[in-house]
Design a protein around this motif. Sequence first.
Motif, PDB file in Angstrom:
ATOM      1  N   TYR A 125       0.822  -1.203   0.000  1.00  0.00           N
ATOM      2  CA  TYR A 125       0.000   0.000   0.000  1.00  0.00           C
ATOM      3  C   TYR A 125       0.860   1.259   0.000  1.00  0.00           C
ATOM      4  CZ  TYR A 125      -4.316  -2.646   0.265  1.00  0.00           C
ATOM      5  OH  TYR A 125      -5.361  -3.490  -0.031  1.00  0.00           O
ATOM      6  N   SER A 126       2.037   1.196   0.622  1.00  0.00           N
ATOM      7  CA  SER A 126       2.942   2.351   0.542  1.00  0.00           C
ATOM      8  C   SER A 126       3.442   2.540  -0.887  1.00  0.00           C
ATOM      9  CB  SER A 126       4.124   2.183   1.502  1.00  0.00           C
ATOM     10  OG  SER A 126       5.035   1.191   1.045  1.00  0.00           O
TER      11      SER A 126
ATOM     12  N   TYR B 242       1.808   1.569  -3.661  1.00  0.00           N
ATOM     13  CA  TYR B 242       0.682   2.067  -4.451  1.00  0.00           C
ATOM     14  C   TYR B 242       0.550   3.583  -4.281  1.00  0.00           C
ATOM     15  CZ  TYR B 242      -1.032  -2.798  -4.903  1.00  0.00           C
ATOM     16  OH  TYR B 242      -1.174  -4.135  -5.175  1.00  0.00           O
ATOM     17  N   LYS B 243       0.665   4.047  -3.051  1.00  0.00           N
ATOM     18  CA  LYS B 243       0.545   5.476  -2.779  1.00  0.00           C
ATOM     19  C   LYS B 243       1.635   6.257  -3.520  1.00  0.00           C
ATOM     20  CE  LYS B 243      -0.983   9.140  -0.535  1.00  0.00           C
ATOM     21  NZ  LYS B 243      -2.332   9.695  -0.748  1.00  0.00           N
ATOM     22  N   LYS B 244       2.841   5.711  -3.555  1.00  0.00           N
ATOM     23  CA  LYS B 244       3.976   6.416  -4.139  1.00  0.00           C
ATOM     24  C   LYS B 244       3.916   6.459  -5.663  1.00  0.00           C
ATOM     25  CE  LYS B 244       7.953   5.680  -2.203  1.00  0.00           C
ATOM     26  NZ  LYS B 244       8.456   6.960  -1.673  1.00  0.00           N
TER      27      LYS B 244
ATOM     28  N   PRO C 102      -7.542   8.580  -5.054  1.00  0.00           N
ATOM     29  CA  PRO C 102      -7.600   7.554  -4.010  1.00  0.00           C
ATOM     30  C   PRO C 102      -7.589   6.147  -4.593  1.00  0.00           C
ATOM     31  CG  PRO C 102      -9.758   8.530  -4.338  1.00  0.00           C
ATOM     32  CD  PRO C 102      -8.798   9.334  -5.167  1.00  0.00           C
TER      33      PRO C 102
ATOM     34  N   LEU D 140      -4.093   1.693   7.394  1.00  0.00           N
ATOM     35  CA  LEU D 140      -3.286   1.983   6.206  1.00  0.00           C
ATOM     36  C   LEU D 140      -4.067   2.821   5.202  1.00  0.00           C
ATOM     37  CD1 LEU D 140      -1.629  -1.524   5.719  1.00  0.00           C
ATOM     38  CD2 LEU D 140      -0.404   0.597   6.254  1.00  0.00           C
ATOM     39  N   TRP D 141      -5.303   2.441   4.934  1.00  0.00           N
ATOM     40  CA  TRP D 141      -6.107   3.177   3.956  1.00  0.00           C
ATOM     41  C   TRP D 141      -6.379   4.604   4.421  1.00  0.00           C
ATOM     42  CZ3 TRP D 141      -9.969  -1.488   3.861  1.00  0.00           C
ATOM     43  CH2 TRP D 141      -9.395  -2.536   3.131  1.00  0.00           C
TER      44      TRP D 141
ATOM     45  N   ASP E 267      -3.225   6.819   4.189  1.00  0.00           N
ATOM     46  CA  ASP E 267      -2.920   7.220   2.816  1.00  0.00           C
ATOM     47  C   ASP E 267      -3.942   8.201   2.243  1.00  0.00           C
ATOM     48  OD1 ASP E 267      -0.543   5.790   2.478  1.00  0.00           O
ATOM     49  OD2 ASP E 267      -1.596   3.946   1.952  1.00  0.00           O
ATOM     50  N   ASP E 268      -4.908   8.616   3.075  1.00  0.00           N
ATOM     51  CA  ASP E 268      -5.950   9.576   2.670  1.00  0.00           C
ATOM     52  C   ASP E 268      -6.849   9.029   1.566  1.00  0.00           C
ATOM     53  OD1 ASP E 268      -5.145  11.602   4.474  1.00  0.00           O
ATOM     54  OD2 ASP E 268      -3.563  12.231   3.103  1.00  0.00           O
ATOM     55  N   TRP E 269      -7.031   7.714   1.554  1.00  0.00           N
ATOM     56  CA  TRP E 269      -7.930   7.107   0.584  1.00  0.00           C
ATOM     57  C   TRP E 269      -9.354   7.029   1.114  1.00  0.00           C
ATOM     58  CZ3 TRP E 269      -3.987   2.580  -0.250  1.00  0.00           C
ATOM     59  CH2 TRP E 269      -2.941   3.035  -1.068  1.00  0.00           C
TER      60      TRP E 269
END
Length: 690
Positions: free
Chosen positions: A346-347, A349-351, A357, A401-402, A405-407
């Motif tokens: 997930y880190s 994916y965010k990057k 989102p 986590l979600w 990540d501000d999703w």
Amino acid sequence: MLFAAAAAAAAAALSLAALAGAQSSVALGNATFVAPGVFPTAAFDSYYNNATATDEQPQPVVTNILTGQPFPLALTDPNNIPVNDTADPRTFPPSPLPPSLASPLVQSAFAQIVSIANPNNTGWGNNSNCARCLAGLEVAKALALASSQSVPTLAVELCNYFKISTTCEQTYGVLALGQVLAQVLAAADVAGYDGQNICNNFVSGAPCALPPPSPLNMTGYFAKPKPANATAPAPSGERVKVLHISDFHLDARYANGAEANCTTSQCCRANNNNVHSPDQVLLPAPRFGTFTCDVPYSLGLAALQAIPAVTGAAFDFTIFTGDLVSHDPENELSQSLIEYTEASLYSLYKKYLGSGPLYAAIGNHDSYNQAEDAPLALGDQLGQANLSTQFSWNYDTLAALWEADDWISSDVAAQARAHYGAYSVARPDGLRIITLNTDLWYKANYFNYINMTKSDPSGMLRFVADELQAAEDAGERAWIIGHVLSGWDGSNPLNNPTNLFYQIVDRYSPHVVAAIFFGHTHEDQFQIFYANNATNASAASAAAVAWIAPSITPLTNLNSGFRMYEVDGKTFDILDAHTWYTNVSTFPALDNQTAVGPTFHYEYNTRQAYGTNISWPATAPLNATWWHRVTEQFEQHPALVQQFTTYQGKSSVLSPNCTSDLCVAAKICYMRSGSAPLGKLCTQGFGSVQ
């Protein structure tokens, strides 16, 4: 031609704008992308090893979001893979006798089951094998009620006696599935419907026939009747991009040069060889992966770098339909490995995946034990509250986590913690995203074999129906996102819950449900839902379609791929789709150089590939009616199913042909099957290209 048969070959020479045609109004990226040959060290802040070395995979330092502590190198060290998880608590239902006092009961149960299974033990009637299986389950249930913590001992003894596995203790012992078996035996009706399903699915030879679906009474299930004018809205002309990725299956324990042609379990591991050549590697694992293994960090980062380059990035949002974790054997899994992989991917994916989102669903491998998720009511049924919360650690981790990540918002995160990791987001643009935990209809989840006559013992589908009703009341469209598909050939999900899901989709389609998305199979597929349980499957009755995404992992015998949709920005119907892949058969040649990594190619455009001979307005969505007409073209021109099969395996050189009349008819039947009962009516054996 109906299909752009040369689409994959032409992609390298033509621009994506030409391939997409004048119908596309979104900007796409490059026709191909060649990943760097050296690992991008900026992916993580720090590493336990030299991340640019080519003789081993990177070992990044990943932090547990709940504890703030880094996961130790020992968790993923490919040279020292744990045998069993000894850190996490084992949860057993209450029972009067501890194992120290139950040894005679264990031996008695073992002797009874062996005697019951003896073919010379006559007198079991015409359906003797099923009767024997059910009787054996009743003996095991008696032990579970008397001494639940003794069930693992019985399971291991039976496993060894019947030669079910060569790793019985590691698989069924107290540190693995033993406690799960104890809970299920204690709670299930093993003499009735539950037991028949258990014997059909988990016992060698399927001694009991699969029971038919339970009668489904929908009276009073929906808060309101379906509106008389339940039609999909007209296209708006606005287009946005949505990325769909699935089945990443990161293998942080991947060992370069290890045996890729191993005999059992997870290949490309230092602890697993080919028994016919234990002292020699027959097929060395390439640095970027291979057809028989999950995704090393090198391939995973190559794919994540390719996605923005070939799609043109700037996604409105991304959907991920589950399975982050590798296909480890049960004894090598752990709660910590699940948490590590979730935090790592997930880190990433965010990057790498842009500003929008990401909305995610839990996959069956995103749990420990694998595929297991228990209904919250189990604690009340067995009289022990912690049985209801035994998987909360995972829901808490994912929600954290979600949210970080501000999703999703804090309110949605709280919903995910309370609803098996599933949640609903009412976006400000008028789309409601509804995710569900499909472990709760997956046939490999032992906990689903409790109260099976009920179609929704977990309450998951009640949640979906309520959210769809809220969307209808608010005038919203909805996307439903899950992992395990509800139908296709019927081999993965269970009958009763997917039968109920089908009726829910029918009730809220096509005016609310704009699209459904699954993963799990690793293959490029689709399935259509029809009105009235498909009693008349036609273009007129086609109500909804589920898009089943290709996987990032090449396991098994597949290329690695991903998809991007062109979506109407107001109606949220799918207007077109673009799929990319990388040819895994080229990976061995990349080992002895660092100039380049895998090349990602444009594979095909959905509207062009399948719609050339279909009379369909250029601005109309690729909805269920359009897909049904595609299947009609398949019926009229059976040779076209072979092109579908090529795309099904992401243009893998190892995908089998589908040229026989039997195969063609079966695949068309699967495409029209949105539930397990419907899928099981199709000829079996052609569902996968692996």
